[in-house]
Design a protein around this motif. Structure first.
Motif, PDB file in Angstrom:
ATOM      1  N   SER A   1      35.711  46.241  48.971  1.00 51.31           N
ATOM      2  CA  SER A   1      36.563  45.531  47.202  1.00 51.31           C
ATOM      3  C   SER A   1      37.767  44.682  48.313  1.00 51.31           C
ATOM      4  CB  SER A   1      37.058  47.083  46.356  1.00 51.31           C
ATOM      5  OG  SER A   1      37.679  46.125  45.391  1.00 51.31           O
ATOM      6  N   ASP A   2      38.225  44.885  49.462  1.00 52.74           N
ATOM      7  CA  ASP A   2      39.982  44.316  49.560  1.00 52.74           C
ATOM      8  C   ASP A   2      38.955  43.179  50.116  1.00 52.74           C
ATOM      9  OD1 ASP A   2      41.497  46.024  48.370  1.00 52.74           O
ATOM     10  OD2 ASP A   2      41.804  47.087  50.476  1.00 52.74           O
ATOM     11  N   ALA A   3      38.355  43.348  50.805  1.00 50.46           N
ATOM     12  CA  ALA A   3      37.320  42.196  51.560  1.00 50.46           C
ATOM     13  C   ALA A   3      37.198  41.340  50.331  1.00 50.46           C
ATOM     14  CB  ALA A   3      36.063  42.426  52.294  1.00 50.46           C
ATOM     15  N   VAL A   4      36.034  41.428  49.254  1.00 51.15           N
ATOM     16  CA  VAL A   4      35.248  40.682  49.164  1.00 51.15           C
ATOM     17  C   VAL A   4      37.023  40.243  47.623  1.00 51.15           C
ATOM     18  CG1 VAL A   4      34.286  40.880  45.864  1.00 51.15           C
ATOM     19  CG2 VAL A   4      33.343  42.625  48.103  1.00 51.15           C
ATOM     20  N   ASP A   5      38.105  40.688  47.507  1.00 50.57           N
ATOM     21  CA  ASP A   5      38.746  39.820  46.915  1.00 50.57           C
ATOM     22  C   ASP A   5      39.121  39.199  48.112  1.00 50.57           C
ATOM     23  OD1 ASP A   5      41.000  39.377  45.603  1.00 50.57           O
ATOM     24  OD2 ASP A   5      42.682  40.755  46.355  1.00 50.57           O
ATOM     25  N   ALA A   6      39.632  38.899  49.344  1.00 48.67           N
ATOM     26  CA  ALA A   6      40.005  37.568  50.130  1.00 48.67           C
ATOM     27  C   ALA A   6      38.844  36.878  50.303  1.00 48.67           C
ATOM     28  CB  ALA A   6      39.734  38.787  51.536  1.00 48.67           C
ATOM     29  N   HIS A   7      37.895  37.474  49.706  1.00 48.80           N
ATOM     30  CA  HIS A   7      36.275  36.427  50.000  1.00 48.80           C
ATOM     31  C   HIS A   7      36.958  35.430  49.020  1.00 48.80           C
ATOM     32  CE1 HIS A   7      32.652  34.677  49.571  1.00 48.80           C
ATOM     33  NE2 HIS A   7      32.086  34.774  50.818  1.00 48.80           N
ATOM     34  N   GLU A   8      37.123  36.072  47.525  1.00 48.63           N
ATOM     35  CA  GLU A   8      36.871  35.464  46.508  1.00 48.63           C
ATOM     36  C   GLU A   8      38.622  33.903  46.241  1.00 48.63           C
ATOM     37  OE1 GLU A   8      37.809  36.172  41.783  1.00 48.63           O
ATOM     38  OE2 GLU A   8      38.055  38.084  43.078  1.00 48.63           O
ATOM     39  N   ARG A   9      39.573  35.006  46.873  1.00 45.97           N
ATOM     40  CA  ARG A   9      40.774  34.521  47.055  1.00 45.97           C
ATOM     41  C   ARG A   9      40.202  32.934  47.980  1.00 45.97           C
ATOM     42  NH1 ARG A   9      45.136  37.239  45.629  1.00 45.97           N
ATOM     43  NH2 ARG A   9      45.778  35.039  46.520  1.00 45.97           N
ATOM     44  N   ALA A  10      39.893  32.841  49.186  1.00 46.81           N
ATOM     45  CA  ALA A  10      39.834  31.903  49.479  1.00 46.81           C
ATOM     46  C   ALA A  10      38.854  30.718  49.526  1.00 46.81           C
ATOM     47  CB  ALA A  10      38.883  32.384  51.593  1.00 46.81           C
ATOM     48  N   LEU A  11      37.979  31.455  48.795  1.00 44.04           N
ATOM     49  CA  LEU A  11      37.323  30.590  48.140  1.00 44.04           C
ATOM     50  C   LEU A  11      37.489  29.600  46.746  1.00 44.04           C
ATOM     51  CD1 LEU A  11      33.068  31.751  46.899  1.00 44.04           C
ATOM     52  CD2 LEU A  11      33.637  30.096  48.678  1.00 44.04           C
ATOM     53  N   LYS A  12      38.894  30.480  46.084  1.00 40.82           N
ATOM     54  CA  LYS A  12      39.875  30.119  44.756  1.00 40.82           C
ATOM     55  C   LYS A  12      40.342  28.935  45.352  1.00 40.82           C
ATOM     56  CE  LYS A  12      42.032  31.198  40.635  1.00 40.82           C
ATOM     57  NZ  LYS A  12      42.352  32.073  39.975  1.00 40.82           N
ATOM     58  N   ASP A  13      40.703  29.569  46.280  1.00 39.31           N
ATOM     59  CA  ASP A  13      42.877  29.046  46.495  1.00 39.31           C
ATOM     60  C   ASP A  13      42.498  28.068  48.148  1.00 39.31           C
ATOM     61  OD1 ASP A  13      43.386  30.422  44.644  1.00 39.31           O
ATOM     62  OD2 ASP A  13      44.461  32.244  45.615  1.00 39.31           O
ATOM     63  N   ALA A  14      41.881  28.782  48.554  1.00 36.48           N
ATOM     64  CA  ALA A  14      41.497  28.331  50.215  1.00 36.48           C
ATOM     65  C   ALA A  14      40.441  26.626  50.207  1.00 36.48           C
ATOM     66  CB  ALA A  14      41.418  28.290  51.985  1.00 36.48           C
ATOM     67  N   SER A  15      39.140  27.154  48.951  1.00 36.73           N
ATOM     68  CA  SER A  15      38.054  26.392  49.476  1.00 36.73           C
ATOM     69  C   SER A  15      37.694  26.567  50.682  1.00 36.73           C
ATOM     70  CB  SER A  15      38.440  24.114  48.855  1.00 36.73           C
ATOM     71  OG  SER A  15      38.679  24.597  47.584  1.00 36.73           O
ATOM     72  N   LEU A  16      37.363  27.830  51.108  1.00 35.89           N
ATOM     73  CA  LEU A  16      36.606  28.538  51.886  1.00 35.89           C
ATOM     74  C   LEU A  16      35.869  29.430  52.230  1.00 35.89           C
ATOM     75  CD1 LEU A  16      37.200  27.258  55.761  1.00 35.89           C
ATOM     76  CD2 LEU A  16      38.808  29.473  55.796  1.00 35.89           C
ATOM     77  N   MET A  17      34.843  28.901  52.848  1.00 35.38           N
ATOM     78  CA  MET A  17      33.618  30.291  52.828  1.00 35.38           C
ATOM     79  C   MET A  17      33.591  30.497  53.649  1.00 35.38           C
ATOM     80  SD  MET A  17      29.823  30.060  51.097  1.00 35.38           S
ATOM     81  CE  MET A  17      30.461  28.782  49.991  1.00 35.38           C
ATOM     82  N   HIS A  18      33.523  31.730  54.208  1.00 34.53           N
ATOM     83  CA  HIS A  18      32.997  32.802  55.308  1.00 34.53           C
ATOM     84  C   HIS A  18      32.218  32.713  55.927  1.00 34.53           C
ATOM     85  CE1 HIS A  18      32.777  36.985  57.642  1.00 34.53           C
ATOM     86  NE2 HIS A  18      34.555  36.496  57.946  1.00 34.53           N
ATOM     87  N   ARG A  19      30.209  33.043  55.704  1.00 30.37           N
ATOM     88  CA  ARG A  19      29.557  32.443  55.906  1.00 30.37           C
ATOM     89  C   ARG A  19      28.876  34.015  56.864  1.00 30.37           C
ATOM     90  NH1 ARG A  19      28.266  26.175  56.341  1.00 30.37           N
ATOM     91  NH2 ARG A  19      29.027  27.032  58.527  1.00 30.37           N
ATOM     92  N   ASP A  20      29.904  34.941  57.301  1.00 34.21           N
ATOM     93  CA  ASP A  20      29.787  35.241  58.488  1.00 34.21           C
ATOM     94  C   ASP A  20      29.770  36.939  57.859  1.00 34.21           C
ATOM     95  OD1 ASP A  20      28.022  36.721  60.670  1.00 34.21           O
ATOM     96  OD2 ASP A  20      29.282  36.188  61.963  1.00 34.21           O
ATOM     97  N   ILE A  21      29.256  37.544  56.527  1.00 33.65           N
ATOM     98  CA  ILE A  21      29.947  38.692  56.235  1.00 33.65           C
ATOM     99  C   ILE A  21      28.346  39.888  56.907  1.00 33.65           C
ATOM    100  CG2 ILE A  21      30.157  40.553  54.297  1.00 33.65           C
ATOM    101  CD1 ILE A  21      31.962  37.922  54.525  1.00 33.65           C
ATOM    102  N   SER A  22      29.459  41.002  57.767  1.00 33.74           N
ATOM    103  CA  SER A  22      28.217  42.022  58.178  1.00 33.74           C
ATOM    104  C   SER A  22      29.221  42.830  58.425  1.00 33.74           C
ATOM    105  CB  SER A  22      28.231  40.961  59.537  1.00 33.74           C
ATOM    106  OG  SER A  22      29.437  41.292  60.669  1.00 33.74           O
ATOM    107  N   ALA A  23      28.691  44.396  58.682  1.00 33.04           N
ATOM    108  CA  ALA A  23      29.769  45.466  58.790  1.00 33.04           C
ATOM    109  C   ALA A  23      30.566  44.989  60.626  1.00 33.04           C
ATOM    110  CB  ALA A  23      28.612  46.268  59.687  1.00 33.04           C
TER     111      ALA A  23
END
Length: 285
Positions: free
Chosen positions: A189-211
Motif C-alpha cells: 500500500s505504501d509503494a502504491v501511495d509512492a507511485h501515485e504521489r510521484a505521478l501527481k506531484d513529480a510527473s514521474l512514472m516508475h515503469r518497473d514495478i516488481s517484487a
C-alpha cells in the motif's frame, strides 16, 4: 537477484568504493582494496565531491545473464557520516532515449517530498581514475558494422551503457521477508501511495514495478526503489526499440502481448497486483 546473508558478508573481503557525486562537478576514482588505514581514517569536515564507502560482498547479486546491467547492491559504511547506507553499482542506459539518471530522479522525488521513497545520499558516473575526463562506458555499439561480427544479419539494436553508482540513506529488507500479511499489505500500500504521489506531484512514472523493487523498512513500512527506468509522464512514448521496460514476471498483460505499446500508469498498477499474488502464493504461510 539473490540476497547474501550477514555471515557471508562478514567473511567477505572488504573494499573502498568511491562515488563521484555528480551534484558537484569533479572526477571519481576507481575501486581499490581497503587498506588498514582507511578503517581508522576520519571523514573530512567539508563535503568532498568524492564520497568514500566501505563494502564487502554484495547483498544483492547480478542476475546470471549476459544481457542486463550487472547491478550489484551493497550494505556499505559511510566513512564521512559514520553510518550504514545502501550502495548500488550498475550500468545505466545512456544512449539518449531514456530519462534522467536514477540519482536525479531520486533528487526530484525527494525535493517534492514523495513519501515511501529512499533519500539520495550521492550518485554519479564511475571514472577510471582522478585524471579521467570520461566515465567508464561500453563499446559494443562501436563495432556493430565490423566485418568480423557474426550472424546472418548485422545487429543494430545494441544499447550503450555507462558505469554508475548510487548511494541511498535508507536500507530495507526484501518484501519476501514480511512477518505478517498485514505487513505485506501495508508495504505494498505504501509503494502504491509512492507511485501515485510521484505521478501527481513529480510527473514521474516508475515503469518497473516488481517484487524486488518494494522493500520493507525498520518500521514495517514500504519503500519503492529502483527508479532507473522511470520516465517523465510527458516523455513516455514508444521508443521504437524491441525491448520493453519492466520485469517480465510482473509486466501487465497489455505490455506483454502488444510490443511497442506505450507504458501507462495502469500497467504499473497491474504489476502491483501480480507482485501481491506472487508474494501470497510463494511466501505466505
Amino acid at each position: 537477484m539473490r540476497a547474501a546473508g550477514f555471515e557471508d558478508l562478514a567473511r567477505a573481503p572488504w573494499y573502498t568504493y568511491t562515488v563521484h557525486d555528480d551534484a558537484i562537478a569533479e572526477t571519481s576514482q576507481p575501486t581499490a582494496p581497503l587498506s588498514s588505514s582507511a578503517l581508522s581514517s576520519s571523514p573530512s569536515p567539508t563535503r568532498s565531491p568524492l564520497q568514500r564507502f566501505i563494502a564487502g560482498r554484495p547483498s544483492v547479486y547480478p542476475r546470471h545473464s549476459f544481457a542486463g546491467r550487472s547491478t550489484s547492491g551493497f550494505i556499505a559504511w559511510d566513512l564521512r557520516d559514520k553510518k550504514l547506507v545502501y550502495l548500488k553499482d550498475t550500468w545505466r542506459k545512456s544512449d539518449g532515449d531514456m530519462t534522467a539518471k536514477e540519482g536525479d530522479n531520486y533528487t526530484r522525488l525527494n525535493e517534492r517530498n514523495i513519501p515511501h521513497v529512499p533519500t539520495r545520499r550521492c550518485a554519479g558516473d564511475v571514472y577510471d581514475d582522478s585524471h579521467s575526463t570520461s566515465p567508464q562506458q561500453t563499446r559494443t555499439q562501436e563495432f556493430l558494422d565490423a566485418e568480423w561480427v557474426c550472424g546472418g544479419r548485422k545487429v543494430k539494436d545494441v544499447a550503450h551503457y555507462t558505469h554508475y553508482r548510487l548511494v541511498l540513506n535508507e536500507i530495507g529488507r526484501p518484501l519476501s521477508s514480511f512477518r505478517s500479511l498485514k505487513e505485506l499489505v501495508q508495504s505494498l500500500s505504501d509503494a502504491v501511495d509512492a507511485h501515485e504521489r510521484a505521478l501527481k506531484d513529480a510527473s514521474l512514472m516508475h515503469r518497473d514495478i516488481s517484487a524486488g523493487n518494494v522493500l520493507i523498512d525498520d518500521r514495517g513500512r514500504g519503500l519503492l526503489i529502483d527508479w532507473d527506468l522511470s520516465c517523465d509522464e510527458r516523455c513516455n512514448v514508444p521508443s521504437g526499440r524491441r525491448w520493453r521496460t519492466g520485469t517480465w514476471h510482473f509486466m501487465s498483460i497489455a505490455n506483454l502481448t502488444r510490443p511497442g505499446q506505450t507504458h501507462i500508469a495502469r500497467d504499473d498498477l497491474e504489476s502491483f497486483l501480480w507482485v501481491f499474488l506472487y508474494m501470497l502464493l510463494r511466501h505466505a504461510p
